[in-house]
Write an enzyme that holds these catalytic residues in place. Structure first.
Site, PDB file in Angstrom:
ATOM      1  N   ALA A 206     -19.409  -1.944  -2.645  1.00 49.04           N
ATOM      2  CA  ALA A 206     -18.955  -2.634  -1.438  1.00 49.04           C
ATOM      3  C   ALA A 206     -18.637  -1.563  -0.397  1.00 49.04           C
ATOM      4  O   ALA A 206     -17.705  -0.771  -0.582  1.00 49.04           O
ATOM      5  CB  ALA A 206     -17.729  -3.492  -1.720  1.00 49.04           C
TER       6      ALA A 206
ATOM      7  N   TYR B 227     -12.658   7.173 -14.218  1.00 48.28           N
ATOM      8  CA  TYR B 227     -12.684   5.893 -13.505  1.00 48.28           C
ATOM      9  C   TYR B 227     -13.326   4.801 -14.355  1.00 48.28           C
ATOM     10  O   TYR B 227     -12.836   3.665 -14.413  1.00 48.28           O
ATOM     11  CB  TYR B 227     -13.454   6.076 -12.194  1.00 48.28           C
ATOM     12  CG  TYR B 227     -13.430   4.880 -11.278  1.00 48.28           C
ATOM     13  CD1 TYR B 227     -12.253   4.478 -10.661  1.00 48.28           C
ATOM     14  CD2 TYR B 227     -14.595   4.163 -11.003  1.00 48.28           C
ATOM     15  CE1 TYR B 227     -12.230   3.385  -9.793  1.00 48.28           C
ATOM     16  CE2 TYR B 227     -14.586   3.072 -10.146  1.00 48.28           C
ATOM     17  CZ  TYR B 227     -13.401   2.696  -9.542  1.00 48.28           C
ATOM     18  OH  TYR B 227     -13.393   1.616  -8.689  1.00 48.28           O
TER      19      TYR B 227
ATOM     20  N   ASP C 226       0.867  -1.177   0.000  1.00 39.98           N
ATOM     21  CA  ASP C 226       0.000   0.000   0.000  1.00 39.98           C
ATOM     22  C   ASP C 226       0.901   1.223   0.000  1.00 39.98           C
ATOM     23  O   ASP C 226       2.087   1.129   0.350  1.00 39.98           O
ATOM     24  CB  ASP C 226      -0.908   0.013   1.231  1.00 39.98           C
ATOM     25  CG  ASP C 226      -2.186   0.812   1.010  1.00 39.98           C
ATOM     26  OD1 ASP C 226      -3.255   0.201   0.865  1.00 39.98           O
ATOM     27  OD2 ASP C 226      -2.100   2.063   0.964  1.00 39.98           O
TER      28      ASP C 226
ATOM     29  N   ASP D 113       3.726   1.780  -4.357  1.00 38.11           N
ATOM     30  CA  ASP D 113       2.935   2.641  -5.232  1.00 38.11           C
ATOM     31  C   ASP D 113       2.952   1.991  -6.609  1.00 38.11           C
ATOM     32  O   ASP D 113       4.017   1.861  -7.228  1.00 38.11           O
ATOM     33  CB  ASP D 113       3.566   4.027  -5.275  1.00 38.11           C
ATOM     34  CG  ASP D 113       2.818   5.021  -6.142  1.00 38.11           C
ATOM     35  OD1 ASP D 113       1.991   4.583  -6.979  1.00 38.11           O
ATOM     36  OD2 ASP D 113       3.063   6.232  -6.012  1.00 38.11           O
ATOM     37  N   VAL D 114       1.803   1.570  -7.094  1.00 34.63           N
ATOM     38  CA  VAL D 114       1.766   0.814  -8.351  1.00 34.63           C
ATOM     39  C   VAL D 114       2.092   1.669  -9.572  1.00 34.63           C
ATOM     40  O   VAL D 114       2.219   1.143 -10.681  1.00 34.63           O
ATOM     41  CB  VAL D 114       0.406   0.110  -8.558  1.00 34.63           C
ATOM     42  CG1 VAL D 114       0.149  -0.906  -7.449  1.00 34.63           C
ATOM     43  CG2 VAL D 114      -0.736   1.122  -8.665  1.00 34.63           C
TER      44      VAL D 114
ATOM     45  N   LYS E 122     -11.542   1.375 -15.586  1.00 33.80           N
ATOM     46  CA  LYS E 122     -12.037   0.047 -15.227  1.00 33.80           C
ATOM     47  C   LYS E 122     -12.451  -0.758 -16.462  1.00 33.80           C
ATOM     48  O   LYS E 122     -12.275  -1.988 -16.490  1.00 33.80           O
ATOM     49  CB  LYS E 122     -13.213   0.176 -14.256  1.00 33.80           C
ATOM     50  CG  LYS E 122     -12.802   0.631 -12.854  1.00 33.80           C
ATOM     51  CD  LYS E 122     -11.817  -0.336 -12.206  1.00 33.80           C
ATOM     52  CE  LYS E 122     -11.586   0.004 -10.735  1.00 33.80           C
ATOM     53  NZ  LYS E 122     -10.655  -0.944 -10.076  1.00 33.80           N
TER      54      LYS E 122
ATOM     55  N   ASN F  56      -5.525  -4.974  -6.727  1.00 32.40           N
ATOM     56  CA  ASN F  56      -6.662  -4.268  -6.150  1.00 32.40           C
ATOM     57  C   ASN F  56      -6.541  -2.751  -6.262  1.00 32.40           C
ATOM     58  O   ASN F  56      -7.528  -2.041  -6.119  1.00 32.40           O
ATOM     59  CB  ASN F  56      -6.804  -4.658  -4.673  1.00 32.40           C
ATOM     60  CG  ASN F  56      -7.912  -3.918  -3.968  1.00 32.40           C
ATOM     61  OD1 ASN F  56      -9.081  -4.080  -4.294  1.00 32.40           O
ATOM     62  ND2 ASN F  56      -7.545  -3.083  -3.004  1.00 32.40           N
TER      63      ASN F  56
END
Length: 270
Positions: free
Chosen positions: A211, A178, A58, A86-87, A182, A112
């Site tokens: 969620a 977003y 994370d 950090d991706v 996605k 994720n």
């Protein structure tokens, strides 16, 4: 004919199902898992399902350390490892996967990490667009590529599970960046599955609708959450662990012939 409604606990939620060893002996890597959402639920579920170890990352160093310490106490510190990741930084993605080598290398990669936000297309800046795409889509690409390369080198029939969203299928006001990201994750999943099938590596995605977790409730208005909840078949949002259950299924041997699929964790597939 009137039929009785199914009996549910007083909370209206199904009972939490105990683990059945679905990931026994597997080393799992999870991104963006230090919060209280889907990522952290996936980490816990993988440990409950008997994973040899879970390495998770994370960008929030303090929360990551706290989560690692708590899970280590509960499941054993020899089964839990954390790495600040950090991706959007390829080197850090590599460091996350390096940590899995201490447990024999990555068997399951769960991507994720994602970044949202609400902005009208008319007001959205290039920087806002680029940031969401870099974390959500390109970040997933970096992780799929890095994990895939390691699995191929090791001759490992691994599994990659990406986190998409129903917003990738349907329109939602203020979500152009977003939704585009996605939808890209879905397309990436399908193409990566074909690229890696010859190596015995499966690539699938989950597509949650709503969620609920504390962070989402902080950054989303109560009115919007109420409208989104009204769309749900069960009249409630999913619990993060309900999405994690589907991730575990896709990572397990029960999904051995499933690749290139996007599984809707909702009733909102188009």
């Amino acid at each position: 004919m009137d039929l009785p409604e199914a009996d549910l606990p007083e909370t209206g939620l199904p009972e939490y199902v105990p683990g059945h060893g679905l990931l026994a002996g597997k080393t799992v890597v999870v991104t963006a898992a230090a919060g209280a959402g889907i990522g952290s639920a996936v980490v816990r579920r993988c440990l409950e399902e008997g994973a040899l170890a879970v390495v998770f990352g994370d960008v929030h160093e303090r929360r990551l350390a706290e989560a690692g310490e708590a899970l280590g106490k509960e499941f054993g510190s020899d089964r839990v490892a954390t790495v600040v990741c950090d991706v959007t930084v390829e080197e850090q993605v590599g460091q996350l996967l390096d940590a899995a080598e201490e447990f024999g290398g990555v068997d399951v990669m769960v991507n994720n990490a994602g970044l949202g936000g609400t902005s009208s297309l008319l007001e959205m800046t290039d920087a806002e667009w680029a940031r969401v795409l870099d974390v959500t889509l390109t970040g997933t690409f970096r992780c799929v590529r890095a994990a895939g390369r390691r699995m191929v080198r090791a001759g490992r029939r691994g599994v990659i599970v990406n986190n998409a969203s129903v917003v990738g299928w349907r329109a939602q006001e203020g979500q152009a960046h977003y939704a585009a990201a996605k939808a890209g994750v879905m397309a990436l999943t399908r193409c990566a599955a074909l690229d890696l099938a010859g190596h015995g590596i499966r690539v699938n995605a989950v597509s949650p609708s709503l969620a609920l977790h504390p962070f989402l409730e902080k950054v989303t208005s109560a009115e919007l959450l109420e409208r989104l909840t009204e769309r749900e078949a069960f009249g409630r949002a999913a619990e993060p662990w309900e999405v994690a259950n589907v991730v575990v299924f896709l990572a397990s041997g029960y999904a051995s012939y499933l690749t290139g699929e996007v599984v809707s964790v909702s009733s909102q597939h188009p």
